[in-house]
Design an enzyme around this catalytic site. Structure first.
Site, PDB file in Angstrom:
ATOM      1  N   SER A   9       1.187  -1.562  -0.234  1.00  0.00           N
ATOM      2  CA  SER A   9      -0.198   0.306  -0.056  1.00  0.00           C
ATOM      3  C   SER A   9       0.535   1.100   0.444  1.00  0.00           C
ATOM      4  O   SER A   9       1.384   1.296  -1.138  1.00  0.00           O
ATOM      5  CB  SER A   9      -0.650   0.384   1.454  1.00  0.00           C
ATOM      6  OG  SER A   9      -1.965   0.639   1.092  1.00  0.00           O
TER       7      SER A   9
ATOM      8  N   ASP B  78      -5.891  -4.777  -1.902  1.00  0.00           N
ATOM      9  CA  ASP B  78      -4.628  -3.751  -1.672  1.00  0.00           C
ATOM     10  C   ASP B  78      -4.059  -5.077  -1.338  1.00  0.00           C
ATOM     11  O   ASP B  78      -4.386  -5.985  -0.737  1.00  0.00           O
ATOM     12  CB  ASP B  78      -5.561  -3.504   0.009  1.00  0.00           C
ATOM     13  CG  ASP B  78      -4.675  -2.137   0.811  1.00  0.00           C
ATOM     14  OD1 ASP B  78      -2.597  -2.604   0.717  1.00  0.00           O
ATOM     15  OD2 ASP B  78      -4.460  -1.009   0.691  1.00  0.00           O
TER      16      ASP B  78
END
Length: 320
Positions: free
Chosen positions: A81, A193
């Protein structure tokens, strides 16, 4: 000639044969020593695994800043991320001063735009323009430090680690927070993610060959007590709970875990960049004695024929 006359000759022959055998054995041992490469100690290769956390990820800059100021080399980086975003900037060659300048200028809308979609409320396609402007190189192969970027296959749940091809889309995929951002399609796979598979990517860093793994965990919550304010609080707090529950999986692969104190920062507190960088510095300085011990304890160099340097492996799914 009688038996008495033959005994000295036989004895002499046996002694001579014994000397020849010992000489051959000694020669063989010497030859073996020459064929074995010398094993010499070397400083351990230190890798850093950067976890996710939206704006809180600015604290990673403070961690990297201290390591650089103290002359502690980072040989490999993995990121999830925002950790992937920070890692890409650092590994591409941005100086820490340049990264601080970027941190002061970004806001949520630098990376995202609101959209109407059944897959999410926002797209992070603005990250393409941002990364193309900021990064000093565009492919993993050009990076000055090997980098691994994590994402998660939406359909299979498999963790994907990118090491090759273009950098931009893997970073976008790593930052595609479920429920908020739209998934990112790369080579026919829909990715979200990386924190779903690698909250702090310590295991991919081990696989890249790092001798010592420094993990940076940005432990924070979305909820501030009482009822959630909106849908993002519900989604974010739920994932924070899940991440805590699975933390033992990635901690097992870490030699040291540091947790900058980001509890008082919101997920979108980009305007507090200076404070976030500071908490990263404080956490890293606290951990410096242990990291210095690593450098004082060399590891044995593997013979040349079997050397496993810190070089990223080919990606199971190249970015392009």
């Amino acid at each position: 000639m009688g038996r008495a006359g033959r005994r000295p000759i036989v004895g002499f022959a046996v002694k001579s044969l014994g000397k020849i055998i010992r000489t051959v054995q000694a020669f063989g041992r010497e030859l073996s020593r020459k064929n074995v490469p010398m094993v010499s100690p070397r400083a351990p290769s230190i890798g850093i695994a950067l976890g996710g956390g939206f704006a809180r990820g600015i604290a990673h800059i403070g961690v990297l800043k201290v390591l650089e100021e103290e002359g502690i080399p980072v040989r490999a980086v993995t990121g999830t991320s925002v950790g992937a975003l920070i890692g890409a900037c650092y590994c591409s060659g941005l100086t820490l001063a340049e990264m601080e300048d970027v941190a002061h200028s970004v806001r949520f809308t630098t990376f995202a735009r609101w959209t109407v979609s059944r897959f999410g409320f926002a797209s992070n396609d603005r990250m393409v323009t941002f990364l193309n402007r900021v990064l000093k190189v565009k492919t993993f192969e050009e990076l000055r430090i090997p980098l691994g970027v994590t994402a998660t296959d939406f359909n299979t749940g498999e963790g994907v680690v990118f090491h090759s091809g273009t950098i931009v889309d893997p970073v976008r995929a790593s930052c595609a927070y479920p429920g908020m951002f739209l998934p990112v399609e790369i080579r026919g796979r829909y990715l979200v993610d990386g924190m779903l598979s690698h909250p702090v990517p310590t295991r991919p860093l081990r696989e890249m060959g790092a001798d010592r793994v420094l993990a940076v965990h940005l432990k924070g919550t979305w909820a501030k007590g009482g009822a959630p304010r909106h849908l993002f609080d519900v989604i974010g707090q739920s994932f924070a709970i899940a991440q805590d529950a699975m933390s033992s999986l990635w901690k097992e692969a870490a030699d040291l875990v540091i947790e900058p104190d980001v509890a008082g920062f919101g997920y979108d507190d980009f305007k507090r960049a200076d404070e976030l960088i500071h908490v990263g510095e404080v956490a890293m300085r606290t951990a410096l004695p242990q990291v210095r011990q690593w450098l004082e304890m060399p590891v044995e160099e593997v013979p040349a024929a079997r050397t496993q340097s810190v070089v990223a492996r080919p990606a199971p799914m190249p970015a392009d």
